[in-house]
Design an enzyme around this catalytic site. Structure first.
Site, short mmCIF file in Angstrom:
data_model
loop_
_atom_site.label_atom_id
_atom_site.label_comp_id
_atom_site.label_asym_id
_atom_site.label_seq_id
_atom_site.Cartn_x
_atom_site.Cartn_y
_atom_site.Cartn_z
N ASP A 247 -45.42 -35.83 -29.21
CA ASP A 247 -47.01 -35.83 -29.95
C ASP A 247 -46.54 -34.93 -31.47
O ASP A 247 -46.57 -33.78 -31.53
CB ASP A 247 -47.99 -34.65 -29.37
CG ASP A 247 -49.21 -34.59 -30.12
OD1 ASP A 247 -49.13 -35.20 -31.17
OD2 ASP A 247 -50.05 -34.02 -29.50
N GLU B 258 -24.66 -16.92 -46.71
CA GLU B 258 -24.63 -15.87 -46.22
C GLU B 258 -25.83 -15.03 -45.66
O GLU B 258 -26.42 -14.33 -46.33
CB GLU B 258 -23.66 -14.91 -47.22
CG GLU B 258 -22.50 -15.39 -47.65
CD GLU B 258 -21.76 -14.56 -48.80
OE1 GLU B 258 -22.59 -13.86 -49.16
OE2 GLU B 258 -20.67 -14.64 -48.89
N GLU C 273 -28.37 -12.67 -44.18
CA GLU C 273 -28.38 -11.28 -43.71
C GLU C 273 -29.60 -11.04 -42.80
O GLU C 273 -30.43 -11.80 -42.70
CB GLU C 273 -28.45 -10.21 -44.78
CG GLU C 273 -27.22 -10.37 -46.06
CD GLU C 273 -27.68 -9.61 -47.23
OE1 GLU C 273 -26.63 -9.08 -47.85
OE2 GLU C 273 -28.71 -9.44 -47.48
N GLU D 224 -24.48 -4.41 -42.94
CA GLU D 224 -24.93 -4.51 -44.47
C GLU D 224 -25.36 -2.73 -45.05
O GLU D 224 -25.41 -1.95 -44.26
CB GLU D 224 -25.95 -5.63 -44.44
CG GLU D 224 -25.29 -6.83 -44.99
CD GLU D 224 -24.80 -6.79 -46.49
OE1 GLU D 224 -25.30 -5.61 -47.04
OE2 GLU D 224 -23.89 -7.58 -46.80
N GLU E 250 -24.40 -8.57 -41.30
CA GLU E 250 -24.19 -9.98 -41.88
C GLU E 250 -22.89 -10.51 -41.03
O GLU E 250 -22.08 -9.86 -40.90
CB GLU E 250 -23.91 -9.83 -43.44
CG GLU E 250 -23.44 -11.38 -43.96
CD GLU E 250 -23.16 -11.02 -45.57
OE1 GLU E 250 -22.18 -11.68 -45.90
OE2 GLU E 250 -24.05 -10.34 -46.27
N HIS F 164 -27.19 -15.40 -49.92
CA HIS F 164 -26.55 -16.00 -50.97
C HIS F 164 -25.72 -17.51 -50.39
O HIS F 164 -25.37 -17.49 -49.40
CB HIS F 164 -25.37 -15.00 -51.25
CG HIS F 164 -25.89 -13.68 -51.70
ND1 HIS F 164 -25.04 -12.51 -51.61
CD2 HIS F 164 -26.94 -13.06 -52.04
CE1 HIS F 164 -25.80 -11.47 -51.82
NE2 HIS F 164 -26.89 -11.81 -52.08
N ARG G 200 -22.38 -9.09 -59.58
CA ARG G 200 -23.45 -9.37 -58.54
C ARG G 200 -24.95 -9.16 -58.98
O ARG G 200 -25.82 -9.23 -58.25
CB ARG G 200 -22.98 -8.44 -57.46
CG ARG G 200 -21.63 -8.79 -56.37
CD ARG G 200 -21.43 -8.10 -55.16
NE ARG G 200 -20.50 -8.96 -54.44
CZ ARG G 200 -19.52 -9.18 -54.46
NH1 ARG G 200 -18.63 -8.80 -55.40
NH2 ARG G 200 -18.75 -9.91 -53.49
N GLU H 125 -22.06 -19.30 -56.53
CA GLU H 125 -22.98 -18.52 -55.64
C GLU H 125 -24.14 -18.33 -56.34
O GLU H 125 -24.43 -17.46 -57.33
CB GLU H 125 -22.27 -17.19 -55.42
CG GLU H 125 -23.02 -16.24 -54.39
CD GLU H 125 -22.40 -15.05 -54.11
OE1 GLU H 125 -22.58 -14.36 -53.11
OE2 GLU H 125 -21.61 -14.62 -55.21
N ARG I 114 -27.46 -16.40 -55.67
CA ARG I 114 -27.71 -15.14 -54.92
C ARG I 114 -29.18 -14.97 -54.69
O ARG I 114 -29.70 -14.05 -53.99
CB ARG I 114 -27.17 -13.98 -55.27
CG ARG I 114 -25.60 -14.07 -55.86
CD ARG I 114 -25.20 -12.87 -56.78
NE ARG I 114 -25.51 -11.59 -56.16
CZ ARG I 114 -24.71 -10.93 -55.20
NH1 ARG I 114 -23.71 -11.62 -54.55
NH2 ARG I 114 -25.07 -9.79 -54.83
#
Length: 469
Positions: free
Chosen positions: A51, A130, A132, A212, A220, A269, A339, A357, A359
């Site tokens: 359904d 990645e 967390e 973390e 993580e 990330h 970062r 990457e 983030r």
């Protein structure tokens, strides 16, 4: 693995039940089970009816019949069910047209991979998320007409240094000091190791595991990158396993981006790269060792970032993490090693490891939709040669307001992200990867089920701020 192989695999593992798993519109795994006596090779051609009106954001009740079609390549033994159980991830099929269902997130991801190949730009998109998460000992919450509260607790929480624990042994990570301390401050190493063992038991390749930054049990576990659809499957297994290992140890896990005030939230990330004929197309001799194609890919992400937020940061809670001036990357800039930029170029001398990457995303997202949307934005950047501008090799958090004024930001609220998606989604429609119907339903569901209820509800802090007005 073929359907015939799966039947043999089930017999070899003495499976007594078959569990069919699929992802709902929002991003939560759904499932139902049948006895192994009802399982055969024909299931992979005929499917199993269910359904569709009972699944969030899917079919109306007058047109609710749908089919699940298991993917033989996803066969595993479920590590948590007491009775030996074969687990299969499924695609959703329209029972009349026998075509994929446009609101099935996995179908979107499959179309994104097909579109990538059709462009001739690349044949594979790799994603390495990645995610967390927080491990809590207790969670309580309620909302009614006259009250609203939440309370989470962790034996690691710095707020418990004065609690009677008979005895309280201390060693609780201070705010923003949870990154990499050894035991006894890191009290979760054994639990994370158990999680890693179970993740590996279903074929997942795990690269690292650690505590973390935040107090209160933030962790993580990093998995090996994979192609888009496979990583979508892997992310669902990851969440399922992490949550269930925690539960059987008397703990609970949340992938909610911002469960604690005044400490780091949980991001996801996403490392990504395009390959063709076994060659990494992002490796080159430009800034950070990247190719021109990689730069255009970055340009596409930056151009469409606010609209992307509707899929990469799809909860109202996401924007408690994405606040300018704090730890989350909200500034649309790219940089080598940096970062504080939303797009980072990890340092590596290996051409095979060259990647971008992003983030900004967080783990509340629907992985299939988020990965597909990022790929489509990056491809739009490549196809239209979108220049990302100059890199920003500074600590963005330390810039003055004057220096920041020309740096664009991602969306500041879910409502802003949905409005951006409404205005900027043509890039998602290429190759029929996303459809107008899916975009409209996503905006409608998120607005009515999440944005408006949160906007309309008083929160406790407002009483502290305004009750005496």
């Amino acid at each position: 693995m073929t359907p015939k192989d799966v039947v043999a695999f089930a017999a070899e593992n003495k499976c007594q039940m078959v569990d069919y798993k699929f992802l709902d519109f929002v991003g939560i795994w759904q499932h139902f089970s049948t006895p192994i006596s009802e399982f055969s090779e024909e299931i992979f051609e005929e499917g199993v009816g269910f359904d569709g009106s009972s699944i969030r954001g899917w079919q109306p009740i007058h047109n609710s019949d749908m089919l699940i079609m298991p993917d033989a390549l996803t066969a595993k033994v479920d590590p948590f069910v007491q009775v030996p159980t074969l687990s299969l991830i499924c695609n959703i099929i329209d029972p009349i047209t026998r075509e994929g269902y446009t609101r099935d997130p996995r179908f979107v991801a499959k179309k994104a991979e097909a579109y990538l190949k059709s462009t001739g730009i690349a044949d594979t998109a790799y994603f390495g998320p990645e995610p967390e998460f927080f491990i809590f000992d207790d969670v309580r919450y309620a909302s009614s007409a006259n009250e609203s509260f939440y309370s989470v607790d962790s034996s690691e929480g710095i707020w418990n240094t004065g609690r009677e624990e008979f005895p309280n042994l201390g060693y609780k990570p201070r705010h923003k000091e949870g990154y990499f301390p050894c035991a006894p401050t890191d009290s979760l190493i054994d639990l994370r190791n158990e999680m890693v063992q179970v993740l590996q038991s279903v074929g997942m390749r795990i690269e690292a595991s650690h505590h973390e930054v935040a107090t209160g049990g933030q962790c993580e576990i990093d998995m090996r990158f994979d192609s888009l659809v496979s990583m979508g499957d892997t992310l669902q297994w990851f969440k399922y396993i992490i949550k269930n290992v925690a539960i059987r140890n008397g703990k609970t896990v949340t992938f909610m981006p911002k469960p604690l005030y005044g400490d780091n939230g949980s991001g996801m990330h996403c490392h990504q790269s395009l390959w063709k004929d076994g060659q990494n197309l992002f490796a080159g001799d430009g800034y950070g060792g990247l190719s021109k194609m990689a730069m255009y890919y970055i340009g596409g992400i930056m151009k469409h970032a606010k609209a992307l937020c509707a899929f990469t940061n799809p909860s109202t809670n996401s924007y408690k993490r994405l606040v300018p001036g704090f730890e989350a990357p909200v500034n649309l800039a790219y940089s080598n090693r940096n970062r504080s930029a939303s797009l980072r170029i990890p340092v590596t001398n290996n051409p095979k490891s060259k990647r971008v990457e992003y983030r900004t995303p967080d783990p509340s997202c629907n992985g299939y939709l988020a990965f597909s949307a990022m790929l489509m934005a990056g491809l739009d950047g490549i196809e239209n040669k979108i220049d990302p501008g100059e890199p920003l090799d500074k600590d963005i958090y330390g810039l003055s307001p004057e220096e920041l004024k020309d740096i664009p930001n991602v969306a500041g609220t879910l409502q802003e992200a949905l409005e951006a998606l409404r205005e900027d989604h043509a890039f998602l429609l290429k190759g029929d990867v996303f459809t107008e119907d899916l975009i409209e339903k996503w905006i409608e569901y998120k607005t009515e089920a999440e944005v408006n209820p949160v906007r309309m509800r008083p929160v406790p802090l407002e009483f502290a701020l305004y009750f005496d007005c």
